[in-house]
Design a protein around this motif. Structure first.
Motif, PDB file in Angstrom:
ATOM      1  N   ASP A  75     -21.304 -42.634 -26.493  1.00 28.78           N
ATOM      2  CA  ASP A  75     -20.251 -43.055 -25.572  1.00 28.78           C
ATOM      3  C   ASP A  75     -20.495 -42.539 -24.156  1.00 28.78           C
ATOM      4  O   ASP A  75     -20.220 -43.236 -23.166  1.00 28.78           O
ATOM      5  CB  ASP A  75     -18.893 -42.563 -26.069  1.00 28.78           C
ATOM      6  N   PHE A  76     -21.042 -41.329 -24.054  1.00 33.31           N
ATOM      7  CA  PHE A  76     -21.321 -40.755 -22.741  1.00 33.31           C
ATOM      8  C   PHE A  76     -22.353 -41.598 -22.000  1.00 33.31           C
ATOM      9  O   PHE A  76     -22.176 -41.943 -20.829  1.00 33.31           O
ATOM     10  CB  PHE A  76     -21.804 -39.304 -22.917  1.00 33.31           C
ATOM     11  N   ILE A  77     -23.451 -41.956 -22.683  1.00 36.09           N
ATOM     12  CA  ILE A  77     -24.488 -42.736 -22.014  1.00 36.09           C
ATOM     13  C   ILE A  77     -24.000 -44.147 -21.717  1.00 36.09           C
ATOM     14  O   ILE A  77     -24.405 -44.767 -20.730  1.00 36.09           O
ATOM     15  CB  ILE A  77     -25.786 -42.753 -22.864  1.00 36.09           C
ATOM     16  N   LEU A  78     -23.083 -44.668 -22.549  1.00 37.75           N
ATOM     17  CA  LEU A  78     -22.510 -45.991 -22.283  1.00 37.75           C
ATOM     18  C   LEU A  78     -21.695 -45.972 -21.004  1.00 37.75           C
ATOM     19  O   LEU A  78     -21.861 -46.844 -20.132  1.00 37.75           O
ATOM     20  CB  LEU A  78     -21.644 -46.413 -23.471  1.00 37.75           C
ATOM     21  N   TYR A  79     -20.824 -44.990 -20.869  1.00 38.22           N
ATOM     22  CA  TYR A  79     -20.025 -44.884 -19.647  1.00 38.22           C
ATOM     23  C   TYR A  79     -20.916 -44.587 -18.428  1.00 38.22           C
ATOM     24  O   TYR A  79     -20.663 -45.093 -17.326  1.00 38.22           O
ATOM     25  CB  TYR A  79     -18.970 -43.792 -19.795  1.00 38.22           C
ATOM     26  N   LEU A  80     -21.964 -43.808 -18.626  1.00 35.60           N
ATOM     27  CA  LEU A  80     -22.862 -43.485 -17.515  1.00 35.60           C
ATOM     28  C   LEU A  80     -23.609 -44.732 -17.043  1.00 35.60           C
ATOM     29  O   LEU A  80     -23.795 -44.932 -15.829  1.00 35.60           O
ATOM     30  CB  LEU A  80     -23.849 -42.400 -17.946  1.00 35.60           C
ATOM     31  N   ALA A  81     -24.023 -45.571 -17.976  1.00 38.29           N
ATOM     32  CA  ALA A  81     -24.681 -46.829 -17.598  1.00 38.29           C
ATOM     33  C   ALA A  81     -23.724 -47.717 -16.807  1.00 38.29           C
ATOM     34  O   ALA A  81     -24.123 -48.360 -15.826  1.00 38.29           O
ATOM     35  CB  ALA A  81     -25.174 -47.558 -18.852  1.00 38.29           C
ATOM     36  N   TRP A 139     -15.706 -40.301 -21.571  1.00 38.29           N
ATOM     37  CA  TRP A 139     -16.181 -40.081 -22.941  1.00 38.29           C
ATOM     38  C   TRP A 139     -15.239 -39.144 -23.702  1.00 38.29           C
ATOM     39  O   TRP A 139     -14.927 -39.390 -24.870  1.00 38.29           O
ATOM     40  CB  TRP A 139     -17.589 -39.495 -22.892  1.00 38.29           C
ATOM     41  N   GLN A 140     -14.767 -38.098 -23.039  1.00 37.77           N
ATOM     42  CA  GLN A 140     -13.869 -37.168 -23.694  1.00 37.77           C
ATOM     43  C   GLN A 140     -12.476 -37.752 -23.923  1.00 37.77           C
ATOM     44  O   GLN A 140     -11.821 -37.456 -24.922  1.00 37.77           O
ATOM     45  CB  GLN A 140     -13.750 -35.895 -22.844  1.00 37.77           C
ATOM     46  N   THR A 141     -12.023 -38.612 -23.000  1.00 39.91           N
ATOM     47  CA  THR A 141     -10.659 -39.132 -23.069  1.00 39.91           C
ATOM     48  C   THR A 141     -10.555 -40.421 -23.872  1.00 39.91           C
ATOM     49  O   THR A 141      -9.612 -40.611 -24.654  1.00 39.91           O
ATOM     50  CB  THR A 141     -10.124 -39.382 -21.646  1.00 39.91           C
ATOM     51  N   PHE A 142     -11.532 -41.316 -23.678  1.00 44.42           N
ATOM     52  CA  PHE A 142     -11.491 -42.617 -24.346  1.00 44.42           C
ATOM     53  C   PHE A 142     -12.797 -42.866 -25.110  1.00 44.42           C
ATOM     54  O   PHE A 142     -13.598 -43.720 -24.727  1.00 44.42           O
ATOM     55  CB  PHE A 142     -11.269 -43.744 -23.323  1.00 44.42           C
ATOM     56  N   PRO A 143     -13.028 -42.140 -26.185  1.00 48.81           N
ATOM     57  CA  PRO A 143     -14.250 -42.367 -26.970  1.00 48.81           C
ATOM     58  C   PRO A 143     -14.203 -43.739 -27.643  1.00 48.81           C
ATOM     59  O   PRO A 143     -13.152 -44.167 -28.126  1.00 48.81           O
ATOM     60  CB  PRO A 143     -14.220 -41.231 -27.995  1.00 48.81           C
ATOM     61  N   ILE A 144     -15.342 -44.412 -27.668  1.00 42.09           N
ATOM     62  CA  ILE A 144     -15.410 -45.759 -28.240  1.00 42.09           C
ATOM     63  C   ILE A 144     -15.922 -45.720 -29.676  1.00 42.09           C
ATOM     64  O   ILE A 144     -15.296 -46.266 -30.590  1.00 42.09           O
ATOM     65  CB  ILE A 144     -16.312 -46.661 -27.373  1.00 42.09           C
TER      66      ILE A 144
END
Length: 268
Positions: A38-44, A251-256
């Protein structure tokens, strides 16, 4: 390099190329250490938004480059998707084995590539090739002979393309008055590449003589263009760091997917 497609100028155009390259290198090593999907998704997504806001190029051209980057990213992830390990099988046929774990690992790899590609496209859209080499000479002490040689070589590319177009048009006219057997197959390639090669060798020789006469050699010299560092370099660093922090908070607040470590064989 992409001046013909520019429709507006942003502050990133004035950021020193050394700053951009340093951010790109740091970002590259950072995404390698990110194992949360999720972190790398939001970062992209953050890097894509950064590209869209500050590139200053026509949207159609931007989407075309991003589309090519996405296609190559997905293709590069196929080997990990099709032949990866995992415990939850999605599809299996012969030696092809797609699992939930391999699918997400492949997508994670693709997202890493897209993240770096978006920032790389931003660098390409906002950097002038002349200022790149001037910055390298002034700040990283690259020898002028080397920098100007690369600059001249890059400037030769559009000349080569123009020569190719002119030669093709000339050959089309010539082929109207000669028998087809004289320009079929390999002969057509000879008619195209041999004159093109000879023309560009002559142009390169003329350019090298002109540069030698004008004193393009190693040693102390002054520069017409200056590539300084400014507050805009700091502003770009702050924006990139802020986007990374925003991606982390999302990522911490809205994990997918809730996948905390993509390296595990079972993250169900």
């Amino acid at each position: 390099m992409f001046e013909m497609w520019k429709i507006r100028k942003t502050f990133v155009d004035d950021v020193n190329i050394i700053t951009k390259l340093a951010i790109a290198v740091i970002l590259f090593f950072f995404v390698i250490l990110v194992h949360q999907f999720d972190f790398i998704l939001y970062l992209a997504i953050m890097m894509f938004l950064l590209l869209m806001v500050f590139n200053g190029v026509k949207w159609g051209i931007t989407f075309a480059f991003v589309g090519v980057a996405i296609v190559f990213s997905i293709i590069s992830s196929f080997f990990m998707i099709f032949y990866g390990d995992g415990t939850h099988t999605i599809f299996k046929f012969g030696f092809m084995h797609i699992t939930t774990e391999s699918l997400f690992r492949g997508l994670h790899l693709a997202l890493r590539t897209i993240t770096i590609s978006c920032f790389g496209i931003l660098i390409a859209f906002t950097s002038h090739i002349v200022m790149v080499f001037y910055s390298l000479m002034q700040h990283l002490k690259v020898k002028p002979k080397v920098a100007y040689a690369f600059m001249a070589a890059i400037r030769m590319v559009p000349l080569m393309i123009t020569s190719l177009i002119q030669l093709r048009h000339s050959l089309k006219m010539r082929y109207q008055v000669i028998a087809p057997q004289h320009y079929k197959g390999i002969k057509r390639l000879k008619h195209l590449f041999i004159p093109l090669l000879s023309q560009n060798i002559r142009k390169a020789h003329q350019l090298s003589v002109a540069m030698e006469k004008k004193g393009f050699k190693d040693g102390p010299r002054t520069y017409y263009y200056h590539a300084p560092f400014s507050y805009k370099d700091i502003l770009l660093v702050i924006i990139v760091v802020a986007l990374v922090i925003v991606a982390y908070l999302l990522w911490q607040t809205f994990p997918i997917t809730g996948i905390n470590d993509i390296r595990l064989n079972d993250f169900s």
